[in-house]
Design a protein around this motif. Structure first.
Motif, short mmCIF file in Angstrom:
data_model
loop_
_atom_site.label_atom_id
_atom_site.label_comp_id
_atom_site.label_asym_id
_atom_site.label_seq_id
_atom_site.Cartn_x
_atom_site.Cartn_y
_atom_site.Cartn_z
N THR A 1 -46.61 28.64 1.91
CA THR A 1 -46.39 29.27 0.61
C THR A 1 -47.64 29.19 -0.27
OG1 THR A 1 -44.04 28.75 0.67
CG2 THR A 1 -44.97 29.21 -1.48
N ASP A 2 -47.89 30.24 -1.05
CA ASP A 2 -49.01 30.25 -2.00
C ASP A 2 -48.47 29.80 -3.35
OD1 ASP A 2 -51.24 30.66 -3.54
OD2 ASP A 2 -51.67 32.66 -2.75
N LEU A 3 -48.78 28.55 -3.73
CA LEU A 3 -48.29 27.96 -4.97
C LEU A 3 -49.41 27.76 -5.98
CD1 LEU A 3 -45.85 25.43 -3.33
CD2 LEU A 3 -45.17 26.97 -5.16
N ARG A 4 -50.49 28.48 -5.84
CA ARG A 4 -51.61 28.31 -6.76
C ARG A 4 -51.19 28.59 -8.20
NH1 ARG A 4 -56.01 32.17 -4.20
NH2 ARG A 4 -54.10 33.24 -3.57
N GLY A 5 -51.44 27.61 -9.07
CA GLY A 5 -51.13 27.79 -10.48
C GLY A 5 -49.67 27.69 -10.83
N ALA A 6 -48.83 27.37 -9.87
CA ALA A 6 -47.39 27.25 -10.15
C ALA A 6 -47.10 25.99 -10.96
CB ALA A 6 -46.59 27.23 -8.85
N ASP A 7 -46.04 26.03 -11.75
CA ASP A 7 -45.65 24.88 -12.57
C ASP A 7 -44.40 24.25 -11.98
OD1 ASP A 7 -45.01 23.02 -14.47
OD2 ASP A 7 -45.06 24.40 -16.18
N LEU A 8 -44.57 23.05 -11.37
CA LEU A 8 -43.46 22.34 -10.75
C LEU A 8 -43.05 21.11 -11.55
CD1 LEU A 8 -45.49 23.18 -7.94
CD2 LEU A 8 -43.20 22.80 -7.08
N THR A 9 -43.38 21.10 -12.81
CA THR A 9 -43.05 19.95 -13.65
C THR A 9 -41.56 19.62 -13.60
OG1 THR A 9 -44.82 20.57 -15.20
CG2 THR A 9 -43.18 18.99 -15.97
N GLY A 10 -41.25 18.40 -13.22
CA GLY A 10 -39.86 17.96 -13.17
C GLY A 10 -39.05 18.50 -12.01
N ALA A 11 -39.68 19.23 -11.10
CA ALA A 11 -38.94 19.77 -9.95
C ALA A 11 -38.50 18.63 -9.03
CB ALA A 11 -39.82 20.76 -9.19
N ARG A 12 -37.33 18.79 -8.43
CA ARG A 12 -36.80 17.76 -7.53
C ARG A 12 -37.27 18.02 -6.11
NH1 ARG A 12 -30.96 18.89 -9.67
NH2 ARG A 12 -32.12 20.62 -10.56
N ILE A 13 -38.09 17.11 -5.60
CA ILE A 13 -38.64 17.26 -4.25
C ILE A 13 -38.47 16.00 -3.42
CG2 ILE A 13 -40.37 18.95 -5.03
CD1 ILE A 13 -42.46 16.70 -4.84
N ARG A 14 -37.94 14.91 -4.01
CA ARG A 14 -37.83 13.64 -3.30
C ARG A 14 -36.43 13.05 -3.42
NH1 ARG A 14 -42.75 11.35 -2.00
NH2 ARG A 14 -44.59 12.32 -2.94
N SER A 15 -36.13 12.19 -2.46
CA SER A 15 -34.97 11.31 -2.54
C SER A 15 -35.53 9.90 -2.40
CB SER A 15 -33.97 11.62 -1.42
OG SER A 15 -32.88 10.73 -1.48
N GLY A 16 -35.60 9.20 -3.52
CA GLY A 16 -36.29 7.91 -3.52
C GLY A 16 -37.77 8.14 -3.29
N GLU A 17 -38.32 7.52 -2.26
CA GLU A 17 -39.74 7.70 -1.93
C GLU A 17 -39.95 8.75 -0.84
OE1 GLU A 17 -42.36 6.29 -3.46
OE2 GLU A 17 -40.84 5.59 -4.86
N ARG A 18 -38.88 9.33 -0.37
CA ARG A 18 -38.98 10.27 0.76
C ARG A 18 -39.12 11.71 0.28
NH1 ARG A 18 -34.62 11.06 5.70
NH2 ARG A 18 -35.97 12.31 7.05
N LEU A 19 -40.19 12.37 0.71
CA LEU A 19 -40.40 13.77 0.38
C LEU A 19 -39.47 14.63 1.22
CD1 LEU A 19 -42.16 15.90 -1.13
CD2 LEU A 19 -43.64 15.92 0.89
N LEU A 20 -38.68 15.48 0.58
CA LEU A 20 -37.69 16.30 1.28
C LEU A 20 -37.97 17.79 1.13
CD1 LEU A 20 -34.40 14.33 0.52
CD2 LEU A 20 -35.72 14.36 2.63
N VAL A 21 -39.23 18.13 0.96
CA VAL A 21 -39.66 19.53 0.89
C VAL A 21 -40.73 19.75 1.95
CG1 VAL A 21 -40.71 21.34 -0.51
CG2 VAL A 21 -39.15 19.72 -1.56
N LYS A 22 -40.61 20.83 2.70
CA LYS A 22 -41.61 21.12 3.73
C LYS A 22 -42.74 21.92 3.10
CE LYS A 22 -41.98 22.84 8.46
NZ LYS A 22 -41.28 23.51 9.58
#
Length: 225
Positions: free
Chosen positions: A186-207
């Motif tokens: 994915t091309d995420l250049r300049g995207a704003d992910l502030t506060g986005a949920r991507i983890r469960s604890g310390e585990r990254l759950l987004v590919k």
């Protein structure tokens, strides 16, 4: 065994399954074999997951192409052999911003789908640039190569959404739920992910394999270098 039978077997389906069943089986298997669910140090299982995903993707694309072609042929045949003396109200499709985008229209740029329920829909290849999808339910939605440049996806639910090779440049993903989402390539250049949920604890759950994050604002507010 024919290739067609093999594709059904890969997706754990009986021959003749519907397109909806094919799409659901695909999403279920992708979730099961998601590499992020397998320990990185287990190289054997990581390789097996990659091989499984390759076979699953191929089977889904082949069956989807076949069934779409069959549907188009059937519709064309019906239209040329049937006669209706007057327009029937059941074929009218009034525009409703909270309904799924019309399949035949790929250009949906700037449309308002805020808080719309688009769960499990196929939006692959659509142009949704600068569309308003704030608070929309996009869980398990297939969005392969979708154009979401500049789109407002704040607080959207993208749980297990497939965004493979999507264009998300300058997109607003503030507070979005990205758990289980596939953002590979994915091309995420300049995207704003502030506060986005991507983890469960310390585990990254987004590919994020192969994703371009240059200049993106990460969930913790840091700008990715």
């Amino acid at each position: 065994m024919s290739d067609l039978e093999r594709y059904y077997r890969v997706l754990e389906l009986e021959p003749g399954a519907t397109l909806e069943e094919v799409n659901q089986a695909y999403k279920d298997l992708v979730f099961v074999w998601h590499p992020d669910r397998i320990p990185k140090e287990n190289l054997r299982l990581q390789q097996k997951a990659q091989d499984k995903l390759k076979a699953i993707n191929e089977a889904r694309e082949k069956l989807r192409s076949l069934k779409t072609k069959h549907q188009t042929t059937s519709q064309t045949k019906h239209q040329t052999t049937s006669y209706s003396p007057s327009p029937s109200p059941q074929y009218q499709t009034p525009s409703q911003p909270t309904q799924p985008p019309p399949k035949q229209n790929s250009d949906l740029s700037g449309k308002d789908y805020s808080r719309a329920n688009l769960s499990n829909k196929d939006l692959s290849g659509r142009n949704l640039s600068y569309a308003n999808l704030s608070g929309a339910n996009l869980s398990d939605t297939f969005m392969h190569k979708v154009n979401l440049r500049g789109a407002n996806l704040s607080e959207a639910n993208l749980f297990r959404a497939n965004l493979l090779l999507a264009d998300l440049r300058e997109a607003n993903l503030r507070g979005a739920n990205l758990i289980g989402a596939d953002l590979s390539g994915t091309d995420l250049r300049g995207a704003d992910l502030t506060g986005a949920r991507i983890r469960s604890g310390e585990r990254l759950l987004v590919k994020l394999i192969g994703a371009n994050l240059a200049g993106a604002i990460m969930p913790d507010g840091e700008i990715y270098q």
